[in-house]
Every structure is written in structure tokens, then in C-alpha cells.
Design a protein around this motif. Structure first.
Motif, PDB file in Angstrom:
ATOM      1  N   GLN A  95      -6.233  -6.627   0.285  1.00  0.00           N
ATOM      2  CA  GLN A  95      -6.634  -7.114   1.603  1.00  0.00           C
ATOM      3  C   GLN A  95      -7.360  -8.454   1.484  1.00  0.00           C
ATOM      4  O   GLN A  95      -7.112  -9.371   2.275  1.00  0.00           O
TER       5      GLN A  95
ATOM      6  N   LYS B  27      -6.332  -1.404  -2.615  1.00  0.00           N
ATOM      7  CA  LYS B  27      -6.209  -1.753  -1.203  1.00  0.00           C
ATOM      8  C   LYS B  27      -7.211  -2.839  -0.818  1.00  0.00           C
ATOM      9  O   LYS B  27      -6.885  -3.791  -0.102  1.00  0.00           O
ATOM     10  N   ILE B  28      -8.460  -2.718  -1.287  1.00  0.00           N
ATOM     11  CA  ILE B  28      -9.495  -3.708  -0.966  1.00  0.00           C
ATOM     12  C   ILE B  28      -9.139  -5.075  -1.547  1.00  0.00           C
ATOM     13  O   ILE B  28      -9.213  -6.101  -0.862  1.00  0.00           O
TER      14      ILE B  28
ATOM     15  N   GLN C  99     -14.159  -5.148   4.527  1.00  0.00           N
ATOM     16  CA  GLN C  99     -12.955  -4.364   4.213  1.00  0.00           C
ATOM     17  C   GLN C  99     -12.688  -3.251   5.216  1.00  0.00           C
ATOM     18  O   GLN C  99     -11.589  -2.695   5.257  1.00  0.00           O
ATOM     19  N   GLN C 100     -13.696  -2.902   6.025  1.00  0.00           N
ATOM     20  CA  GLN C 100     -13.470  -1.831   7.005  1.00  0.00           C
ATOM     21  C   GLN C 100     -12.622  -2.304   8.172  1.00  0.00           C
ATOM     22  O   GLN C 100     -12.184  -1.503   8.993  1.00  0.00           O
TER      23      GLN C 100
ATOM     24  N   VAL D 132       0.842  -1.204   0.000  1.00  0.00           N
ATOM     25  CA  VAL D 132       0.000   0.000   0.000  1.00  0.00           C
ATOM     26  C   VAL D 132       0.875   1.251   0.000  1.00  0.00           C
ATOM     27  O   VAL D 132       0.593   2.235  -0.694  1.00  0.00           O
TER      28      VAL D 132
ATOM     29  N   ASP E 123       1.267   4.422  -2.721  1.00  0.00           N
ATOM     30  CA  ASP E 123       1.258   5.846  -2.377  1.00  0.00           C
ATOM     31  C   ASP E 123       2.487   6.550  -2.951  1.00  0.00           C
ATOM     32  O   ASP E 123       2.402   7.695  -3.417  1.00  0.00           O
TER      33      ASP E 123
ATOM     34  N   ASP F  14      -7.627   2.325  -8.967  1.00  0.00           N
ATOM     35  CA  ASP F  14      -7.373   3.401  -8.016  1.00  0.00           C
ATOM     36  C   ASP F  14      -6.909   2.831  -6.675  1.00  0.00           C
ATOM     37  O   ASP F  14      -6.951   1.617  -6.444  1.00  0.00           O
ATOM     38  N   ARG F  15      -6.475   3.709  -5.790  1.00  0.00           N
ATOM     39  CA  ARG F  15      -5.881   3.271  -4.531  1.00  0.00           C
ATOM     40  C   ARG F  15      -6.848   2.443  -3.688  1.00  0.00           C
ATOM     41  O   ARG F  15      -6.473   1.406  -3.128  1.00  0.00           O
ATOM     42  N   GLU F  16      -8.100   2.885  -3.577  1.00  0.00           N
ATOM     43  CA  GLU F  16      -9.053   2.186  -2.720  1.00  0.00           C
ATOM     44  C   GLU F  16      -9.347   0.790  -3.252  1.00  0.00           C
ATOM     45  O   GLU F  16      -9.397  -0.182  -2.495  1.00  0.00           O
ATOM     46  N   THR F  17      -9.519   0.683  -4.582  1.00  0.00           N
ATOM     47  CA  THR F  17      -9.770  -0.627  -5.183  1.00  0.00           C
ATOM     48  C   THR F  17      -8.570  -1.542  -4.982  1.00  0.00           C
ATOM     49  O   THR F  17      -8.721  -2.718  -4.633  1.00  0.00           O
TER      50      THR F  17
END
Length: 583
Positions: free
Chosen positions: A259, A255-256, A292-293, A212, A216, A250-253
């Protein structure tokens, strides 16, 4: 590109299917996606995620650009792969629409809503076994509707009336099982607890965090690169992105998805697939897809492992009950329209029982030796049963191995197959022939080309232990060792006011209680020693709805004005009298 089953769904029909259904924020499966007409509508309606299948390669490439593509053949999707889905919206191939809808029901998680189109003739003319099963599902869990020729002005016309099926799967499991248990901050524990080597968990978490951070860094470098070259002609539109198969991520996708992959890696280290049932794996997959949270930290990894270990008994009890219900559903006079055998009972598992949907002999390339459908309905049932029996007896699943590989054991071409069988009849290159016996795990097994598997418990004590555990879970009594009711050599004559009847094929007389009348109706309570249960016989047609006051798992209803109840007590008969106003 088009085949005989490709009929894009008109927007007006999609709106009819989803009328009153909230799609926003939900995860939706479209298992026969075509070029994505339904997918487009779901995305526009705010679906959180749309998961798709499409068997046509050209169409699959199109739909993969606008959804999360699962696999081509929906009929090869199992429950663990879709355990996180909220809704299934489908326009299946009309040549096999009933098979697709039934499969959707079988793999759908608890609480899932299924919305399906089909040829209305499939619902109107239930001549086949699958159509009868679908008809019963609709009767028990939903409704059907004739939409008419709604494809008359469509991109491709069908020329037939279209049926709409809505099924709601009951919610059984606790969807908030993990809520409040995990830390929501990135705080790591100082040491492990022995469930897995600590260095492997820490290494996995460190890799996740480092990946991650590198993402960044790519974004920071992209900004810096843009500042450096923005004045140079022709270079101002240069963009740095992370992509997969040509699609930017994108970053969120990123990261999910990272994970989810990390959680799956942890579970693979534990070899959970070998020691947990398909139901538990479905629960775990749902957790991975929807939680994912929860930060991926060392502390939370151990908490997840503690949940799995700490709730193993309750999960195995659930697995035992699910397997029991699946086996006993296939007795000879079942009301589910599924194939049944007199060998199977409806309230206990006999020492010998039969499971359908087991074998995979392809008529195009017939085989003399057994062929098992890998990860099929039958193999999942028997593997789950065996894992639960291992838990009860203290044996290791490694001692017998996965049933999916019983047809590959002797050659062991894969090098890592640990499944063990003992042929008791003829073989070819060490593989049992169709219809011949072999031993595997707790059972003597015979597989037949037509698709059924015949299983006999090798150890009577294990058989008795299983039924006693089921009796404990379901809350009804059984003897310490299941056995047939002894046949009386000289049965006593019936008492005054009673009548004795002999049922065809019964091994002992059926003692019938005095008939009690209500108006023009009558009812008699009888004990059937062959069934080891109570028959309540009515003198008029009794609908299934009139029996809703009874527990559904405890009785079976027959169109011959009878239902059979596995437990009889004065309280039960009191309920029946009150329900039907009997004096």
C-alpha cells in the motif's frame, strides 16, 4: 568489524535514556545502530517499528535482521524520509556527535523527542560552531546531563564521561489533518475528476487488489499442499512463504508495504517532488507511513489529491514562512550561534541574502567549478523558496529546474536535466567557476568554496511581493516596496529631554526617547533607521526569560543589554512598562 567509534550501549544506560518515555506503539529511529543493542531494547519495549541507519556494512547486515533499515549514512537522511518518526534514540559516533545530534534536530518532524548520548566534553567545551549551535538547542528545547563514566564496565570502554541530551521538538502541524476525511470501506467512485488520468489510477488500484488476492491464493495453496503431502515421509515440514532477502513476510506486512509503494507510485505520477516543497513532501510521506488503516481505493486516491490541491495556498504560505525564518536566522548578530552575515536582515529578506551549507567541494579532489551538495540544507531552502515564488508569480518551476543540478547543466550527461542557468562570468566546459556570477530562476547567484551561496533577486517586484506576503502571513506591516530609509540632509536637532547618539556604522542619527528610571535600573526606547526597528536598551542585564511575554519571532536579544523589536506601538511599550514596573 569494530572501529574507533563503535561503543555498544549498555542496557543500564539505555534504561536511563528512556526513563519515563513510552516506547510502546511508537515509531523509533536509531540512526547509529551498531549491532542493535538499543534496537533490541526498543523491540522488547513494544515499539511499533524501529527504523535504523548504520554505516559499517558488517554491522548494518546484523541490524537489518531486527529492524527496518533506512540507509547506511544517517547524515544523508532528509526530513521526508523520517517524517513519520515519533522518537529518535541515538548513541552517535563521539568523533562527530554534535553534527549527528544537530542533523537529527534538523530532520526530525514536529513533536519528535530526541534522546542522545555524547562525549560530555562536547557539551562542556563549546569551542566550535556546531557545539555552540547544539548548546543553544539544548538551552531552548531541552536539557543536558552528565552521566559520568557509565561505559566503565561496558562491552567496549570509552574512558570518558558521557553526556545525555534530551530535546523536544515543538509540535506545529496538525497530526490529525487527514482524520475523518477518507472512506474506511472499499467503495470505488464511478468516474474520475481530471486530476490524473482515470485509467492510471484504476490500473494502480487494480494491481494492488490483485496482488493481495494472489498472496491469499498462495496461502490457500500452501494449506492444500500440506494436506496432500503430510503422509509422505520427509515432506511434512515443507512450508510455502513469501520472503524478501531471506526474511519471511506475513500477509499484513506485505499488504502495508504494498500500500505504501502504491501511494508513492501515485504521487510520482503527479510529479509532486517537482511542484511541492520539502515540507509538503514530508507531510505526504508521514501520511503514507502512518495511514495504513485507510483503504487504497480509487475514491480515496482522489480525496487525497483533492486535499493536496485544495490546501496548496496554505501549504505554500507555510513554506514561505519556513524559508523566511531560515534565511533571516543567519543575520550578523543572531542568538542561535549559527553563522551570520550583515547582508542578511532579521525581520525581512533583503534583496541580496546569503545561505550557508550550500556547496560540496571535496578538499581531497578540489574543483575549479562549482559543486552543489545534492539534496542538502541549502539546496532545499532555495528550491522551496523558488517553488513558493512560482506559486506567487504564476510561473512554472520547469522554467528554471532544480537547483541541485546547476553544476551539471551544461554537460547534461544525465539526459533529462531541465535546470537552466545563464553564466555571467568565467566557466569551464560551461560550468561557472567558484566565485563567479550566474543567473538561475529568480536570482543572480554566486557560490563560494567555503559553503555559502549569495543570492540577489533579479526582479525588484518579486522581492517586494515576497516580503509583502511574509508581512501578511506574520501580521506586521511593510511598505508596498521595501526600501532604505532616506538619509536626512539636515537632521533636526533632538527635542528637549531627548538625546541623540550615533551608532557605529549607522547611516542616520538614532533618536533616543527620554530615559525612564526604575530604582537603580533604566530603560530607553530608540528607533534605529539602519535596522528599521526599535531598540529597547536596558541599564541592567535582562535575561531572555524576562522577555517571554513578547512574541519570539518579533525580537532578537543581545548580550549587550538590548533587544530589537521589529514593530513598535504604544501597546508594546505599555507591555514593557508593565513587565518591568516602570513609572
Amino acid at each position: 568489524m569494530f572501529n574507533k567509534d563503535f561503543f555498544p550501549t549498555p542496557r543500564a544506560v539505555i534504561e536511563t535514556m528512556l526513563a519515563g518515555v513510552t516506547v510502546k506503539g511508537k515509531i523509533v529511529l536509531e540512526p547509529s545502530a551498531g549491532k542493535g543493542d538499543i534496537v533490541d531494547y526498543l523491540n522488547e519495549a513494544g515499539a511499533k517499528k524501529v527504523v535504523t541507519c548504520e554505516i559499517n556494512p558488517d554491522l548494518a547486515r546484523i541490524v537489518a535482521t531486527k529492524s527496518t533499515f533506512l540507509k547506511p549514512d544517517f547524515l544523508k537522511v532528509d526530513r521526508t524520509e523520517v517524517s513519520f518518526v515519533d522518537i529518535i534514540v541515538m548513541n552517535p559516533p563521539f568523533s562527530a556527535d554534535e553534527k549527528h545530534i544537530i542533523h537529527a534536530w534538523e530532520i526530525a518532524p514536529d513533536g519528535c523527542l530526541i534522546l542522545a548520548l555524547c562525549n560530555y566534553e562536547t557539551l562542556r567545551n563549546d569551542y566550535s560552531k556546531d557545539r555552540k549551535i547544539l548548546k543553544q538547542l539544548i538551552k531552548d528545547y531541552g536539557f543536558e546531563q552528565n552521566l559520568g563514566d557509565v561505559f566503565g564496565n561496558a562491552e567496549r570502554k570509552t574512558g570518558v564521561n558521557i553526556g545525555f541530551v534530551r530535546l523536544q521538538k515543538p509540535r506545529k502541524s496538525d497530526e490529525n489533518e487527514f482524520e475523518g476525511y477518507f472512506d474506511t470501506e472499499y467503495v470505488e467512485e464511478a468516474q474520475g475528476n481530471g486530476l490524473l488520468p482515470y485509467n492510471e489510477i484504476r490500473d494502480c488500484v487494480n494491481r494492488y487488489v490483485a496482488a493481495v488476492k494472489l498472496y491469499d491464493n498462495v496461502q490457500v495453496n500452501a494449506v492444500q499442499m500440506g494436506l496432500l503431502i503430510k503422509k509422505f515421509s520427509g515432506m511434512s515440514k515443507l512450508v510455502f512463504t513469501l520472503s524478501e532477502d531471506g526474511k519471511a513476510k506475513d500477509r499484513e506486512t506485505f499488504k502495508i508495504e504494498l500500500q505504501k509503494a502504491a501511494w508513492k507510485y501515485i504521487f510520482s505520477l503527479m510529479k509532486l517532488q517537482k511542484y511541492t516543497t520539502s515540507g509538503v513532501m514530508a507531510d505526504i510521506n508521514k501520511f503514507v507511513e502512518t495511514q495504513q488503516q485507510i483503504p487504497f481505493t480509487v475514491n480515496n486516491v482522489y480525496k487525497m489529491l483533492e486535499i493536496i490541491v485544495g490546501t496548496r495556498e496554505s501549504r505554500m504560505n507555510k513554506a514561505l514562512e519556513e524559508v523566511f525564518d531560515k534565511i533571516t536566522k543567519h543575520y550578523s548578530e543572531n542568538r542561535y550561534s549559527v553563522e551570520g552575515w550583515k547582508t542578511n536582515s532579521y525581520y525581512l529578506v533583503n534583496r541580496k541574502f546569503i545561505i550557508p551549507y550550500f556547496t560540496g567541494d571535496d578538499k581531497r579532489w578540489p574543483s575549479r567549478v562549482i559543486k552543489v551538495t545534492w539534496n542538502g540544507t541549502g539546496t532545499n531552502i532555495v528550491n522551496d523558496l523558488t517553488k513558493a515564488l512560482c506559486f506567487l508569480t504564476g510561473k512554472s518551476f520547469d522554467e528554471m529546474g532544480d537547483f541541485d543540478y546547476v553544476d551539471r547543466v551544461p554537460s547534461n550527461n544525465y539526459g533529462n536535466i531541465k535546470t537552466k542557468i545563464k553564466p555571467l562570468g568565467n566557466t569551464a566546459d560551461g560550468v561557472p567557476l567558484w566565485g563567479t556570477k550566474f543567473e538561475w530562476g529568480f536570482f543572480e547567484v554566486v557560490l563560494y568554496k567555503k559553503g555559502s551561496g549569495h543570492f540577489t533577486f533579479l526582479d525588484e517586484k518579486v522581492w517586494a511581493m515576497f516580503n509583502q506576503k511574509i508581512a501578511q502571513i506574520k501580521g506586521y506591516p511593510l511598505s508596498e516596496k521595501p526600501k532604505e530609509r532616506p538619509k536626512p540632509n539636515n537632521p533636526e536637532p533632538p527635542k528637549t529631554g531627548s538625546s541623540t547618539t550615533q551608532k557605529a556604522g549607522a547611516s542616520a542619527p538614532i533618536q533616543t526617547a527620554p530615559i525612564q528610571r526604575f530604582g537603580s535600573s533604566e530603560v530607553a526606547v530608540t528607533y534605529n533607521p539602519k535596522r528599521k526597528g526599535i531598540e529597547i536598551v536596558f541599564g541592567r542585564n535582562i535575561s531572555i526569560e524576562e522577555l517571554r511575554f513578547l512574541k519570539a519571532n518579533d525580537f532578537e536579544y543581545s548580550a549587550t543589554n538590548k533587544f530589537w523589536y521589529t514593530m513598535y506601538s504604544p501597546e508594546l511599550f505599555k507591555q514593557v512598562k508593565q513587565q518591568f514596573n516602570l513609572q
